[in-house]
Design a protein around this motif. Structure first.
Motif, PDB file in Angstrom:
ATOM      1  N   ILE A 190       0.874  -1.180   0.000  1.00 39.78           N
ATOM      2  CA  ILE A 190       0.000   0.000   0.000  1.00 39.78           C
ATOM      3  C   ILE A 190       0.902   1.217   0.000  1.00 39.78           C
ATOM      4  CG2 ILE A 190      -1.804   1.278   1.215  1.00 39.78           C
ATOM      5  CD1 ILE A 190      -2.596  -1.383   2.558  1.00 39.78           C
ATOM      6  N   ASN A 191       0.884   1.968  -1.088  1.00 39.13           N
ATOM      7  CA  ASN A 191       1.750   3.133  -1.245  1.00 39.13           C
ATOM      8  C   ASN A 191       0.894   4.394  -1.092  1.00 39.13           C
ATOM      9  OD1 ASN A 191       3.364   5.283  -2.251  1.00 39.13           O
ATOM     10  ND2 ASN A 191       4.569   3.834  -3.482  1.00 39.13           N
ATOM     11  N   GLU A 192       0.899   4.949   0.115  1.00 37.47           N
ATOM     12  CA  GLU A 192       0.061   6.113   0.388  1.00 37.47           C
ATOM     13  C   GLU A 192       0.602   7.385  -0.257  1.00 37.47           C
ATOM     14  OE1 GLU A 192      -1.742   6.272   4.460  1.00 37.47           O
ATOM     15  OE2 GLU A 192      -0.295   4.645   4.840  1.00 37.47           O
ATOM     16  N   SER A 193       1.869   7.392  -0.587  1.00 39.02           N
ATOM     17  CA  SER A 193       2.452   8.553  -1.257  1.00 39.02           C
ATOM     18  C   SER A 193       2.028   8.604  -2.721  1.00 39.02           C
ATOM     19  CB  SER A 193       3.978   8.504  -1.147  1.00 39.02           C
ATOM     20  OG  SER A 193       4.563   9.584  -1.851  1.00 39.02           O
ATOM     21  N   ASP A 194       2.161   7.462  -3.420  1.00 43.02           N
ATOM     22  CA  ASP A 194       1.796   7.404  -4.839  1.00 43.02           C
ATOM     23  C   ASP A 194       0.340   7.018  -5.051  1.00 43.02           C
ATOM     24  OD1 ASP A 194       4.413   8.030  -5.390  1.00 43.02           O
ATOM     25  OD2 ASP A 194       5.020   5.940  -5.642  1.00 43.02           O
ATOM     26  N   MET A 195      -0.369   6.673  -3.977  1.00 42.24           N
ATOM     27  CA  MET A 195      -1.786   6.303  -4.003  1.00 42.24           C
ATOM     28  C   MET A 195      -2.032   5.106  -4.932  1.00 42.24           C
ATOM     29  SD  MET A 195      -3.533   8.069  -1.826  1.00 42.24           S
ATOM     30  CE  MET A 195      -5.246   8.354  -2.280  1.00 42.24           C
ATOM     31  N   THR A 196      -1.283   4.035  -4.653  1.00 44.70           N
ATOM     32  CA  THR A 196      -1.475   2.768  -5.358  1.00 44.70           C
ATOM     33  C   THR A 196      -1.474   1.622  -4.348  1.00 44.70           C
ATOM     34  OG1 THR A 196       0.911   2.489  -5.756  1.00 44.70           O
ATOM     35  CG2 THR A 196      -0.380   3.562  -7.498  1.00 44.70           C
ATOM     36  N   VAL A 197      -2.081   0.525  -4.745  1.00 43.33           N
ATOM     37  CA  VAL A 197      -2.052  -0.690  -3.942  1.00 43.33           C
ATOM     38  C   VAL A 197      -1.791  -1.861  -4.867  1.00 43.33           C
ATOM     39  CG1 VAL A 197      -4.568  -0.974  -4.104  1.00 43.33           C
ATOM     40  CG2 VAL A 197      -3.314  -2.135  -2.283  1.00 43.33           C
ATOM     41  N   ILE A 198      -0.950  -2.800  -4.439  1.00 47.68           N
ATOM     42  CA  ILE A 198      -0.639  -3.986  -5.226  1.00 47.68           C
ATOM     43  C   ILE A 198      -1.226  -5.197  -4.523  1.00 47.68           C
ATOM     44  CG2 ILE A 198       1.161  -5.400  -6.278  1.00 47.68           C
ATOM     45  CD1 ILE A 198       3.016  -2.978  -6.156  1.00 47.68           C
ATOM     46  N   VAL A 199      -2.001  -5.980  -5.252  1.00 50.44           N
ATOM     47  CA  VAL A 199      -2.636  -7.155  -4.669  1.00 50.44           C
ATOM     48  C   VAL A 199      -2.387  -8.372  -5.550  1.00 50.44           C
ATOM     49  CG1 VAL A 199      -4.446  -5.751  -3.625  1.00 50.44           C
ATOM     50  CG2 VAL A 199      -4.865  -6.817  -5.832  1.00 50.44           C
ATOM     51  N   GLU A 200      -2.485  -9.532  -4.939  1.00 44.81           N
ATOM     52  CA  GLU A 200      -2.464 -10.770  -5.710  1.00 44.81           C
ATOM     53  C   GLU A 200      -3.862 -11.034  -6.267  1.00 44.81           C
ATOM     54  OE1 GLU A 200       1.010 -13.549  -3.894  1.00 44.81           O
ATOM     55  OE2 GLU A 200      -0.805 -13.419  -2.664  1.00 44.81           O
ATOM     56  N   PRO A 201      -3.974 -11.838  -7.316  1.00 47.23           N
ATOM     57  CA  PRO A 201      -5.246 -11.979  -8.014  1.00 47.23           C
ATOM     58  C   PRO A 201      -6.357 -12.615  -7.199  1.00 47.23           C
ATOM     59  CG  PRO A 201      -3.664 -13.583  -8.833  1.00 47.23           C
ATOM     60  CD  PRO A 201      -2.902 -12.620  -7.976  1.00 47.23           C
ATOM     61  N   GLY A 202      -6.005 -13.451  -6.199  1.00 47.76           N
ATOM     62  CA  GLY A 202      -7.023 -14.121  -5.417  1.00 47.76           C
ATOM     63  C   GLY A 202      -7.562 -13.305  -4.256  1.00 47.76           C
ATOM     64  N   CYS A 203      -7.082 -12.094  -4.084  1.00 47.56           N
ATOM     65  CA  CYS A 203      -7.587 -11.214  -3.028  1.00 47.56           C
ATOM     66  C   CYS A 203      -9.020 -10.823  -3.360  1.00 47.56           C
ATOM     67  CB  CYS A 203      -6.710  -9.971  -2.915  1.00 47.56           C
ATOM     68  SG  CYS A 203      -7.248  -8.790  -1.659  1.00 47.56           S
ATOM     69  N   THR A 204      -9.938 -11.030  -2.432  1.00 45.65           N
ATOM     70  CA  THR A 204     -11.324 -10.633  -2.686  1.00 45.65           C
ATOM     71  C   THR A 204     -11.473  -9.124  -2.514  1.00 45.65           C
ATOM     72  OG1 THR A 204     -12.045 -10.890  -0.387  1.00 45.65           O
ATOM     73  CG2 THR A 204     -12.141 -12.861  -1.817  1.00 45.65           C
ATOM     74  N   TRP A 205     -12.521  -8.603  -3.130  1.00 43.98           N
ATOM     75  CA  TRP A 205     -12.811  -7.176  -2.971  1.00 43.98           C
ATOM     76  C   TRP A 205     -13.122  -6.854  -1.516  1.00 43.98           C
ATOM     77  CZ3 TRP A 205     -11.438  -4.003  -6.677  1.00 43.98           C
ATOM     78  CH2 TRP A 205     -11.402  -4.462  -8.005  1.00 43.98           C
ATOM     79  N   ALA A 206     -13.765  -7.781  -0.826  1.00 50.65           N
ATOM     80  CA  ALA A 206     -14.082  -7.561   0.586  1.00 50.65           C
ATOM     81  C   ALA A 206     -12.800  -7.471   1.419  1.00 50.65           C
ATOM     82  CB  ALA A 206     -14.975  -8.678   1.108  1.00 50.65           C
ATOM     83  N   LYS A 207     -11.839  -8.371   1.178  1.00 51.40           N
ATOM     84  CA  LYS A 207     -10.589  -8.338   1.932  1.00 51.40           C
ATOM     85  C   LYS A 207      -9.811  -7.060   1.629  1.00 51.40           C
ATOM     86  CE  LYS A 207      -6.250 -10.779   2.784  1.00 51.40           C
ATOM     87  NZ  LYS A 207      -5.452 -12.013   2.587  1.00 51.40           N
TER      88      LYS A 207
END
Length: 517
Positions: free
Chosen positions: A102-119
């Protein structure tokens, strides 16, 4: 399932990657289903834990000449991961579910494909952040990777568009096991949009290994309103004006049939349970009690059975801004002949954004199949009327076999209106559907026998609706193996797409048949 000697070496090599490999008959049967139907028999299900295991096991499977198919949360109903050819290896990516950065400076988040939207939402919540598009109603199971492959709408779509519009870049595993970064990790596009080639592809181009999404601040204030209309022309015209005004983060509605189905399916106990969650989301105890009292007073009969409903949700940095957007929606609705009613539905839905998908079966245990099209606002009324005409032509057949329908409509920011007729029919369920529905709810539903005549009619109606949407110039999400994607492309564009597919997957082992490729 008994493994042949020829296959044993393949399984041993797949296991050597570190991934979990499943070959028992019950598991293979389960994974062969999506929400709508069963595909061909599978050879194995592979469950990698990270991109290294994913890449190694894909390379092993395709080197042995096996087709490989990615699967996210499994919430699809268009054949995106159900093969037409026996012997494929299905890759269940559910174990690759980490939020990597979670990059709060650049306002991006990197997730793996199996991460649910709820998580993802729960992980970002303590930082008061979220993605612009932040999930489907099925986000308790639906994954970010599935959203990138299928494309999807709902939360945030009224203002921010579809799921893939929130994507910055991807890491993709290609058919030979190569891992490729598609573009810049903080801005899209950088030159030609290579990330876009792997979005909304239903897994035909490659498997998502990681996804970088944009972040926005979570809203501090919310507004809600619900309205009723007498005709589809009124409600669709209002949706168009509300979307163009840019005042709603979500704007959706139901035809009278779907309103009635929802009221029969849900119960006062369900409302009470959701009410508790809604009250917790309010900014103060007094506001919680006030809003809770309004929901209880409204009960469940606040909408006329013959009415179309429309529900508008607005957000802002301050309450006055959200309230101003709702006031603007009221003016628009009044211009189109709508009437305001209790805003119970949008408040409860917003407070419980990712509820269990109990609607996969109807209130009497029926099967359910949605078919959707996205049309520009200028064509929405005519398209809806064409759907009504189609159902009228087949009404006698439908009545005789117990097939009925209801329609959802929703605004998509910058694009138009989604029209989604849903078919319901008496028929046997399947193991995937019953696994997704809450046990307590499932126990209330009758177990219906297979109904070949009703199933045949649904198959016919579904294809007619798909063809109607094509004739109306509609486009689609989760294209899979259902919608007429190739028929609507410029032949030169299709030639280019096939050339890209041939370059990335020369042996056609990566989810062949999806997108018609």
């Amino acid at each position: 399932m008994m493994a042949s000697k020829a296959n044993t070496n393949i399984f041993d090599e797949l296991l050597a990657s570190g991934a979990e490999v499943l070959i028992d008959a019950a598991t293979l049967d389960y994974y062969a289903h999506d929400v709508y139907e069963r595909g061909a028999d599978l050879t194995a299900v592979v469950r990698p834990h990270d991109k290294g295991e994913l890449a190694a096991s894909v390379a092993t499977a395709t080197a042995h000449g096996l087709q490989v198919i990615p699967r996210g949360g499994g919430m699809s109903y268009t054949g995106g991961y159900t093969s037409k050819t026996a012997g494929a290896v299905l890759f269940d990516l559910a174990k690759m579910d980490r939020v990597l950065d979670i990059n709060e400076s650049d306002m991006t988040v990197i997730v793996e494909p199996g991460c649910t939207w709820a998580k993802l939402q729960e992980t970002l919540k303590p930082k008061s952040l979220r993605t612009p598009f932040w999930g489907t109603l099925s986000g308790i199971y639906a994954t970010v990777g599935g959203g990138m492959s299928q494309n999807s709408i709902f939360w945030g779509s009224g203002r921010h568009g579809t799921a893939v519009q929130s994507c910055v870049s991807l890491e993709v595993v290609l058919a030979d096991g190569t891992i490729m970064q598609t573009g810049s990790d903080f801005s899209r596009p950088y030159g030609p949009d290579l990330t876009g080639l792997f979005l909304a592809d239903t897994g035909a181009m490659g498997m998502k290994a990681s996804i970088t999404l944009r972040l926005v601040p979570e809203a501090k204030a919310h507004g809600y309103a619900s309205f009723t209309f007498d005709t589809h022309a009124q409600v669709l015209s209002a949706i168009g004006d509300i979307e163009r005004a840019g005042i709603a983060t979500e704007c959706f509605g139901f035809d009278p049939n779907l309103n009635a189905i929802r009221m029969r399916r849900d119960s006062l106990a369900t409302d009470a349970k959701q009410l508790v969650s809604m009250m917790k989301k309010q900014g103060s105890v007094l506001k919680a009690l006030t809003e809770g009292a309004k929901v209880v007073a409204a009960g469940r009969n606040f909408m006329e059975e013959t009415s179309f409903s429309l529900h508008v949700l607005a957000e802002g940095r301050i309450q006055e801004a959200a309230d101003a957007d709702i006031s603007e929606a009221r003016l628009i609705v009044a211009q189109h002949g709508g009437k305001e009613t209790e805003n119970t539905i949008p408040k409860i839905v917003r407070a419980n954004p990712f509820s269990p998908p109990n609607s996969m079966r109807g209130p009497e245990g029926e099967r359910w199949a949605p078919i959707h099209g996205l049309v520009p606002h200028s064509k929405a009324v005519a398209c809806y009327q064409a759907i009504l005409n189609l159902f009228a032509q087949h009404q006698d057949e439908m009545d005789a076999l117990g097939v009925h329908h209801g329609t959802l409509i929703a605004a998509v920011g910058g694009s138009g209106t989604v029209i989604e007729p849903c078919l319901y029919w008496p028929d046997a369920s399947n193991p995937f559907i019953d696994d997704m529905i809450e046990d307590a709810h499932l126990a209330k539903l009758p177990n219906l026998p297979h109904n070949p005549a009703a199933w045949a009619l649904v198959q016919k109606l579904k294809q007619k609706i798909v063809d109607l949407f094509f004739e109306q110039g509609a486009i689609h999400f989760q294209i899979g193996r259902t919608y007429r994607y190739q028929d609507g492309l410029d032949p030169r564009a299709m030639k280019l797409l096939k050339a890209v597919k041939d370059h990335l997957d020369p042996q056609s082992k990566m989810n062949p048949g999806s997108l018609g490729l």
